[in-house]
Design an enzyme around this catalytic site. Sequence first.
Site, mmCIF file in Angstrom:
data_model
loop_
_atom_site.group_PDB
_atom_site.id
_atom_site.type_symbol
_atom_site.label_atom_id
_atom_site.label_comp_id
_atom_site.label_asym_id
_atom_site.label_seq_id
_atom_site.Cartn_x
_atom_site.Cartn_y
_atom_site.Cartn_z
ATOM 1 N N ARG A 1 -1.249 -5.588 -8.410
ATOM 2 C CA ARG A 1 -0.279 -6.601 -8.143
ATOM 3 C C ARG A 1 0.056 -7.626 -9.152
ATOM 4 N NH1 ARG A 1 -3.196 -7.944 -2.615
ATOM 5 N NH2 ARG A 1 -4.884 -7.976 -4.271
ATOM 6 N N HIS B 1 0.828 -1.207 -0.125
ATOM 7 C CA HIS B 1 -0.077 0.066 -0.119
ATOM 8 C C HIS B 1 0.948 1.430 0.044
ATOM 9 C CE1 HIS B 1 -3.318 -2.527 2.151
ATOM 10 N NE2 HIS B 1 -3.669 -2.277 0.928
ATOM 11 N N SER C 1 -2.914 -7.806 2.449
ATOM 12 C CA SER C 1 -3.165 -7.670 3.995
ATOM 13 C C SER C 1 -3.829 -8.982 4.361
ATOM 14 C CB SER C 1 -4.333 -6.487 4.304
ATOM 15 O OG SER C 1 -3.870 -5.163 3.991
ATOM 16 N N LYS D 1 -18.238 -5.784 7.522
ATOM 17 C CA LYS D 1 -16.959 -6.547 7.648
ATOM 18 C C LYS D 1 -16.143 -5.960 8.851
ATOM 19 C CE LYS D 1 -13.388 -8.091 4.567
ATOM 20 N NZ LYS D 1 -12.838 -7.862 3.320
#
Length: 168
Positions: free
Chosen positions: A102, A29, A139, A53
């Site tokens: 990514r 990040h 993460s 969440k």
Amino acid sequence: MTAPSSHPTTRPSAHAVCPGSFDPPTLGHLDVIGRAAGLFEQVTVAVLINPAKEGMFALDERLELLAATTADWPNVVIDSFQGLLVDYCRDHGINAIIKGLRAVSDFDYELQMAQMNSGLTGVDTLFMPTSPEFSFISSSLVKQVAGYGGEVSAYLPPVVHDALRRKL
Ligand code: PNS
């Protein structure tokens, strides 16, 4: 050069947003946020408030970790948002969304979101390839590995690594 008539000429954006869950922020990040800070006059890191969440880190913890890890970039501000990202962009005069990619596997969903966001309000999304050394970091993977006792200090800023260790 004259702009095509289907593309209205607008003032160039100097304010971009890096949206995400950041549960917790990783070096991946920060790679994207730091590079965006070198390209835009102002970058807002916007943490999604997602009541459905809970996540490992509370919203306040994520905001604190992001503030601590971006403190060296004076043009980066940290905020949170609820609801549609495009509404947040409109309300804050932001017309560029920065997303890190990514791998090709990120692309399908990110393209779908970029086109939906563009269709909703015309806001543009810019994809930034993650630096190769961070291309496998997420993460959720970091939390999973750390949860089983794996070493993840290479993937997190020290302050985030300390916070994660305290959680476990
Ligand atoms: O870090 P994440 O969880 O991959 O971030 C996803 C995020 C927050 C960027 C995305 O879920 C989002 O923009 N949510 C806000 C709600 C919204 O605008 N949904 C429509 C997307 S087309």
